[in-house]
Design a protein around this motif. Structure first.
Motif, short mmCIF file in Angstrom:
data_model
loop_
_atom_site.label_atom_id
_atom_site.label_comp_id
_atom_site.label_asym_id
_atom_site.label_seq_id
_atom_site.Cartn_x
_atom_site.Cartn_y
_atom_site.Cartn_z
N PHE A 1 0.84 -1.21 0.00
CA PHE A 1 0.00 0.00 0.00
C PHE A 1 0.87 1.26 0.00
CE2 PHE A 1 -3.79 -2.30 2.13
CZ PHE A 1 -4.29 -2.62 0.89
N TRP A 2 1.97 1.19 0.75
CA TRP A 2 2.87 2.35 0.81
C TRP A 2 3.53 2.59 -0.55
CZ3 TRP A 2 3.22 6.69 2.74
CH2 TRP A 2 4.40 7.40 2.84
N MET A 3 3.88 1.49 -1.22
CA MET A 3 4.47 1.61 -2.56
C MET A 3 3.45 2.24 -3.52
SD MET A 3 5.82 -1.39 -5.08
CE MET A 3 4.18 -1.98 -5.46
N ILE B 1 1.67 6.31 -7.17
CA ILE B 1 0.52 6.93 -7.83
C ILE B 1 0.14 8.20 -7.08
CG2 ILE B 1 -1.85 6.58 -8.61
CD1 ILE B 1 -1.26 3.58 -8.56
N HIS B 2 0.23 9.32 -7.76
CA HIS B 2 -0.02 10.58 -7.08
C HIS B 2 -1.47 11.01 -7.09
CE1 HIS B 2 3.91 12.36 -5.90
NE2 HIS B 2 4.19 11.15 -6.31
N THR B 3 -2.26 10.43 -8.02
CA THR B 3 -3.67 10.79 -8.05
C THR B 3 -4.36 10.04 -6.90
OG1 THR B 3 -3.36 10.63 -10.40
CG2 THR B 3 -5.60 11.04 -9.66
N VAL C 1 11.16 -0.01 -4.07
CA VAL C 1 10.50 0.84 -5.08
C VAL C 1 10.00 2.13 -4.44
CG1 VAL C 1 8.52 1.01 -6.65
CG2 VAL C 1 9.87 -1.07 -6.59
N SER C 2 9.39 2.03 -3.25
CA SER C 2 8.85 3.25 -2.64
C SER C 2 9.98 4.19 -2.22
CB SER C 2 7.92 2.93 -1.47
OG SER C 2 8.50 2.00 -0.63
N CYS C 3 11.11 3.63 -1.75
CA CYS C 3 12.25 4.50 -1.39
C CYS C 3 12.78 5.23 -2.62
CB CYS C 3 13.37 3.67 -0.78
SG CYS C 3 13.02 3.22 0.91
N ILE C 4 12.82 4.53 -3.75
CA ILE C 4 13.34 5.16 -4.98
C ILE C 4 12.38 6.24 -5.47
CG2 ILE C 4 13.93 4.76 -7.42
CD1 ILE C 4 14.86 1.94 -6.56
N ALA D 1 9.59 11.70 -5.86
CA ALA D 1 10.12 11.85 -7.22
C ALA D 1 9.38 12.95 -7.98
CB ALA D 1 10.01 10.53 -7.97
N ALA D 2 8.06 13.05 -7.79
CA ALA D 2 7.29 14.05 -8.52
C ALA D 2 7.66 15.45 -8.05
CB ALA D 2 5.80 13.80 -8.30
#
Lengths: 256, 245
Positions: A165-167, A172-174, A245-248, A252-253
């Motif tokens: 869920f955290w990933m 996904i920003h929306t 993946v979530s750390c990377i 990012a946005a």
């Protein structure tokens, strides 16, 4: 800034979010039908299970299937939106702090909140079991070690789901999609638990663990032991991949 | 005008794709059930459409409710995130019209989702049950009746969720409240008539079950009344909020 001070900063941020209240209400709600219909615990419908085990497992059923995943989704919304609404994330990213550390601190808060909810659940169980024992004049209180052990294993089983869920929240920003995917993923776990590939679907882990307990308490209802082999490597792989993946992708946005 | 404005606000929020995705995912339940274990259902006696509805609607209705909750939270999140609601307050429009616009859009989306799902269920019934060959008029009546009933039964939930979302500035509070309501009314016994009329519980009721118990008009009437009550509640809330803020 070390990891613990980052976690305490994150805890301060959610101080006035009323999240503990939001986590507490379903915990109370899940025991109300069991208390009102406490005589149903004796109606085992031919399943060889003791009333006290029946009461415990039926009460926990709603929690593992719906409450834990839904609460985790709400907590991710809280963690993401407190930062985004006033551009707080930009300020955090401009600090000389490792982004991955920041991301992991937030994930720690997520699993801490889930832990708080599990504690509430155990307390609610003890109170309602005591209440039902008094109403029905039959001892419904199970060994506290058994209850705590089960709750802890369910909690551990929820960690891969929290990571996924955290990933999703980081990728996904929306909000409508990240929340929608999270909530929608709850519904199929009832079907997936009965297939051979359940170990690839982290949302079904807590449900699976409770079903194994059900199998142990009532002969022939479900598996009586946990299939560690495909599950343990799969769950570790899913958790690590989701966290990497979530750390990377965290922030990012905003860094663009 | 207000409807146009509300549609424009939703343009880049992913609202429409989210509902479409929800409808497709919900439709996947009967399809998966029929693809992987058709004999479980084809062996059952009774009307195939009702069999499929009974077997799948609980999950489909839950998905619809969850997607509607997401949608309602999203609609008001766009208002509160950048003080859009305050800007709307200074425009020369009625305070309740924003809510009305949002409700109309949400109701339309729900109708679309319900229609897709009922059509897929009817399609499954026609495809997998070789003996099920109703004439066109009967089939149309079945489909339209189901769409209309399931839509009306779910509408109070959607409207109440919009009221909740309009009252909470923080998205997690409105989302949390919605999810708590779904959870609470799902674990409470469904066979209780009074409880099954509540929003968040009425969407699980199917037309066939309601017809069996002779409760179709009870459901339709109570749901319509609930929608009206929630609409009035929202208007009163808007007035009160203007006085307080």
């Amino acid at each position: 800034m070390n990891f613990f001070s980052l976690v305490s900063v994150e805890l301060k941020k959610i101080k006035r979010s009323k999240i503990l209240l939001i986590l507490l209400v379903p915990v109370i709600m899940m025991w109300i039908p069991s208390i009102i219909n406490s005589d149903f615990a004796f109606d085992t419908r031919g399943i060889p299970i003791t009333p006290e085990n029946n009461f415990f497992i039926q009460g926990y059923m709603g929690m593992v299937w719906f409450m834990i995943p839904a609460s985790l989704v709400i907590c991710t919304v809280l963690l993401v939106q407190t930062e985004r609404s006033r551009g707080g994330i930009l300020k955090m990213l401009s600090l000389p702090v490792n982004t991955a550390k920041l991301c992991l601190a937030k994930f720690t808060i997520l699993i801490l909140l889930a832990f708080a909810q599990m504690l509430m659940t155990v307390c609610a169980y003890c109170i309602s079991a005591a209440l039902v024992s008094w109403i029905q004049d039959y001892n419904f209180i199970l060994d506290p070690l058994y209850v705590c052990g089960n709750t802890l294993s369910i909690y551990a089983g929820a960690i891969p789901m929290a990571a996924v869920f955290w990933m999703i929240a980081c990728l996904i920003h929306t909000p409508v999609f990240s929340v929608g995917i999270g909530l929608a993923s709850i519904v199929p776990s009832v079907l997936i638990i009965n297939t051979k590939v359940w170990f690839a679907y982290p949302m079904s882990y807590p449900f699976y663990l409770l079903m194994v307990q059900y199998g142990k308490a009532a002969e022939g209802m479900y598996d009586t032991r946990i299939d560690w082999m495909p599950w343990l490597p799969a769950s570790i792989l899913i958790t690590v991949t989701a966290l990497v993946v979530s750390c990377i992708r965290f922030g990012a946005a905003e860094r663009k | 005008m207000i409807l146009n404005l509300e549609i424009k606000k939703l343009k880049r929020t992913g609202y429409l794709p989210a509902f479409l995705g929800g409808a497709l995912l919900a439709s996947a339940f009967p399809l998966a059930n029929m693809l992987f274990r058709p004999e479980t259902f084809t062996a059952m006696p009774g009307n195939p459409f009702d069999i499929l509805m009974d077997a799948n609607w609980q999950m489909m209705a839950m998905l619809n409710t969850l997607v509607s909750i997401c949608g309602a939270c999203m609609m008001y999140h766009t208002e509160y995130a950048d003080h859009g609601a305050q800007k709307m307050d200074v425009l020369p429009i009625h305070a309740g019209s924003t809510f009305l616009g949002k409700s109309v859009i949400a109701a339309f989306m729900l109708a679309m989702v319900t229609a897709v799902e009922v059509l897929i269920l009817a399609g499954c019934a026609l495809h997998w049950f070789p003996d099920y060959r109703p004439d066109t008029a009967e089939l149309l009546k079945n489909i339209l009746g189901s769409i209309l009933f399931q839509w009306t039964a779910s509408l109070p939930t959607v409207v109440l969720m919009l009221v909740i979302a309009s009252a909470c500035k923080n998205m997690w509070v409105s989302l949390g409240t919605g999810v708590i309501l779904v959870f609470t009314l799902f674990i409470f016994p469904q066979d209780n008539v009074v409880l099954s009329l509540f929003p968040f519980s009425s969407p699980y009721q199917t037309l066939a079950t309601a017809a069996e118990n002779d409760r179709i008009f009870l459901f339709l009437g109570v749901c319509a009344a609930e929608i009206l009550v929630f609409g009035v509640l929202e208007l009163i809330y808007q007035k009160l909020r203007r006085c307080v803020e």
